[in-house]
Design an enzyme around this catalytic site. Structure first.
Site, PDB file in Angstrom:
ATOM      1  N   ASN A 151      16.519   7.354  -9.107  1.00 23.59           N
ATOM      2  CA  ASN A 151      17.829   6.820  -9.462  1.00 23.59           C
ATOM      3  C   ASN A 151      18.646   7.835 -10.251  1.00 23.59           C
ATOM      4  OD1 ASN A 151      17.729   3.922  -8.473  1.00 23.59           O
ATOM      5  ND2 ASN A 151      15.782   4.126  -9.539  1.00 23.59           N
TER       6      ASN A 151
ATOM      7  N   SER B 100       0.829  -1.214   0.000  1.00 17.84           N
ATOM      8  CA  SER B 100       0.000   0.000   0.000  1.00 17.84           C
ATOM      9  C   SER B 100       0.865   1.267   0.000  1.00 17.84           C
ATOM     10  CB  SER B 100      -0.911   0.001   1.217  1.00 17.84           C
ATOM     11  OG  SER B 100      -0.103  -0.147   2.392  1.00 17.84           O
ATOM     12  N   GLY B 101       1.998   1.206  -0.704  1.00 21.13           N
ATOM     13  CA  GLY B 101       2.767   2.435  -0.932  1.00 21.13           C
ATOM     14  C   GLY B 101       2.057   3.284  -1.981  1.00 21.13           C
ATOM     15  N   ASN B 102       2.790   4.213  -2.608  1.00 25.35           N
ATOM     16  CA  ASN B 102       2.064   5.043  -3.580  1.00 25.35           C
ATOM     17  C   ASN B 102       1.639   4.257  -4.814  1.00 25.35           C
ATOM     18  OD1 ASN B 102       4.531   4.973  -4.881  1.00 25.35           O
ATOM     19  ND2 ASN B 102       4.899   7.178  -4.780  1.00 25.35           N
ATOM     20  N   TRP B 103       2.446   3.302  -5.234  1.00 26.87           N
ATOM     21  CA  TRP B 103       2.066   2.498  -6.392  1.00 26.87           C
ATOM     22  C   TRP B 103       0.942   1.527  -6.029  1.00 26.87           C
ATOM     23  CZ3 TRP B 103       1.008   2.837 -10.975  1.00 26.87           C
ATOM     24  CH2 TRP B 103       1.234   1.898 -11.983  1.00 26.87           C
TER      25      TRP B 103
ATOM     26  N   LYS C  79      16.665  -1.346 -15.523  1.00 30.60           N
ATOM     27  CA  LYS C  79      16.639   0.046 -16.007  1.00 30.60           C
ATOM     28  C   LYS C  79      17.087   1.022 -14.922  1.00 30.60           C
ATOM     29  CE  LYS C  79      12.894   1.226 -13.695  1.00 30.60           C
ATOM     30  NZ  LYS C  79      11.472   1.336 -13.488  1.00 30.60           N
TER      31      LYS C  79
ATOM     32  N   PHE D 242      10.676  -7.250   1.837  1.00 28.11           N
ATOM     33  CA  PHE D 242       9.656  -7.916   2.665  1.00 28.11           C
ATOM     34  C   PHE D 242       9.013  -9.104   1.966  1.00 28.11           C
ATOM     35  CE2 PHE D 242       9.150  -3.289   4.033  1.00 28.11           C
ATOM     36  CZ  PHE D 242      10.071  -3.415   5.060  1.00 28.11           C
TER      37      PHE D 242
END
Lengths: 397, 397
Positions: B309, B12-15, B218, B110
């Site tokens: 990155n 449930s991160g931003n993505w 990438k 995780f």
């Protein structure tokens, strides 16, 4: 000891002057290498590199004389030193007389006339290399290659050099790459020797057609990338436009310029296929791998993040002005190549009812002509045929 | 009428929150489509979409409770409404119990523990889809796929969804594309139905391996692109770094993850090859065409022009600070995935003496570790093996 070979550069804009600098230094370095190190080496190229300059008067002085005196193209590449063995000449005939390698780097609208003037003065066995990004409009048929104009008019082989090369950055010796496409390996490797420097790396491929076409078509995609930015979309959207445009470039090239395409007869008619070089027709098809060379993906990226075509696309989305007004305002009257290429490509697609297969090419043209609103651009991409390809991969398996 | 299928989102991160919004709305729309239009349609998915949230306390309140009350992930995706049929749960077991489709979108460190916890609670016949970009470090061997960790631990098939998708832009419904890689066509098309919206177009391909690896590798190239910028190079150089990095990605993927590769035995050992799905091994090789999908070239471009990155690469070239300090300073302590990936990939290359074949991967790692000066980066690219490939094309012909 082999006789020295002569190189002539036809054109002297910022890219022509940059290449003159590179070739001039390269042939000098081969000389001094022999002199200093003292080992045997063929003096392969003649030290004097001729550059044809369309004569202009700058503050009362002739541009050719200025270049030959100052060793700098004060009009088109100020601040960059051109080595003194590069000689600017206003006369095409004396520039190219006896040349073994002809580098074509002039605006494409002057190419036909230039070739006709050159025709009676060529040295037998010479060949060309085109650095011109554009297409040759063939009324009623669509487009053909600019190199075919050279091949057909002059009856010589013609390679290309294309790549992610903003002229000013190359002139400042910022590292980059380029691609030489040459059906003839010996010519390809000779061109590599002429063009390559530690900061300008050349890959040689045999696919002349694919390399040349990528160089022309990417300008249409760059207008699309500018449109997306101008409409307020972000990096994801831009990457999608670039990718989908890339797929259209590939499709267009294979569909119209492959030996197996359904316009086969047109192509055999439209391409001279190196009458002198006896290379089998099979090799004259575009190749997949070309799209991952500098002339393919890298040039596309550079053009979509910088350059004139992107700028015009951005302005088309953020103003109501015509392309002509925008070119005057933003580019000092220079034309954005992508606008012309989009028009020629559209004629080819429209005549065959293929607009829906090439939505980016089609919409960019229509928006350039103000026949379609800029904000319809993204809507057309949402239904891009490349998204349908999804299912094919399963059918194949 | 078929029984309803359940989707659970693990992470449930931003993505993860963005994808929860999309899937939540998609399953709702299928419901309302039937209700409103009144025509027969299978209610294919259960309306309730469960999302596993690592419980945190925000201003004295539990994050799960906040999400379920405010319908917004106030910590990781503030300002974006998540539909109310998405239910946040702090307990992994109750989140995934009875689920037919498991969407993995959690930090890759995780993953192993999560899979072990999940293992006893899976519904038979379920499958996974990973949205995680990274690699699984296998000490002494190198790297394997994160999806193989899922496949091997849970004994289920696992697809991937990758692409040029900065989460915040997708959350704001800016148009973009993504790629689903799924060996199983029916699972691939089901995932397309779950993920696709008018602004988020999904292509489905069978090449799971290629899609997943592009998504991980990438990030190394993006550090390289940032290095180039930080060192003061322009657009040409950046395009060259992106292209050469792309060639290394391709080479790495084919060399280490192709059925024909010389590390064949390792792969058969390292990959479970869908023990349940009876799909022949031959199909498990990466495919050329994958590199031109959104998960390939488009994701690479987005990452090299935006994102963490690139930022770290830029800072590595313009400061003397360590990666850890830079991550603290620039990314609020979040890690730049490319740094980890570069380290794991370097181990794999170093153990086999292949550093010279992959100069960008190698130099990015060494510069990240401050074993090499940042300004040596461009020097190493000047002698990139991709430039030698020039001659191969002639040999083949």
């Amino acid at each position: 000891m082999a006789s020295k070979r002569c190189v002539s550069i036809i054109g002297s804009g910022n890219w022509g002057s940059t290449i003159a600098k590179i070739i001039g230094l390269n042939v000098l370095q081969m000389e001094s290498f022999e002199d200093k190190v003292g080992i045997w080496r063929i003096k392969y190229f003649h030290m004097k590199v001729r550059m044809w300059v369309f004569e202009e008067i700058i503050n009362g002085q002739k541009l050719t004389e200025l270049i030959n005196k100052e060793h700098e193209n004060v009009k088109y590449l100020p601040g960059v030193r051109i080595p003194p063995n590069v000689v600017a000449l206003p006369d095409l005939e004396s520039c190219c007389h006896g040349a073994d390698v002809l580098i074509f780097v002039l605006p494409h609208q002057f190419l036909k006339k230039t070739c006709q003037t050159l025709k009676p003065h060529l040295k037998p066995g010479c060949y060309g290399c085109s650095l011109i990004k554009g297409l040759n409009k063939v009324p009623g048929v669509g487009v053909s290659l600019l190199t075919d104009l050279i091949r057909d008019t002059l009856n010589i082989p013609c390679a290309v050099m294309m790549g992610a090369n903003l002229a000013l950055e190359v002139a400042k010796e910022k590292f980059c790459e380029a691609t030489v496409g040459s059906l003839d390996p010996s010519q390809g490797l000779e061109l590599k020797e002429l063009f390559e420097t530690p900061y300008f790396r050349i890959s040689v491929i045999s696919d002349e057609i694919g390399a040349e076409l990528c160089g022309a078509l990417k300008n249409i995609v760059a207008i699309g990338a500018g449109l997306g930015e101008g409409l307020g979309y972000g990096e994801n959207t831009k990457a999608a436009i670039i990718r989908l445009g890339f797929m259209e470039m590939k499709r267009f090239i294979f569909q119209f310029f492959s030996k197996r395409c359904k316009y086969h007869d047109f192509l055999i008619f439209g391409r001279s296929l190196h009458p002198l070089s006896k290379i089998p027709v099979a090799l004259c098809s575009p190749q997949e791998s070309t799209f991952l060379e500098s002339c393919g993906v890298a040039d596309l990226i550079t053009t979509c993040y910088g350059g004139r075509n992107r700028k015009i696309g951005f302005a088309l989305a953020t103003t109501d002005k015509s392309v002509v007004d925008l070119e005057t305002e933003l580019l000092g009257g220079q034309s954005a190549q992508g606008v012309l290429t989009a028009a020629d490509v559209f004629e080819m697609l429209h005549g065959r009812g293929l607009e829906a297969e090439f939505p980016i090419f089609t919409m960019v043209h229509r928006i350039c002509q103000r026949q379609e609103k800029a904000n319809h651009f993204i809507e057309c991409i949402k239904h891009h045929p490349a998204h349908k390809c999804a299912y094919h991969c399963f059918e194949k398996n």
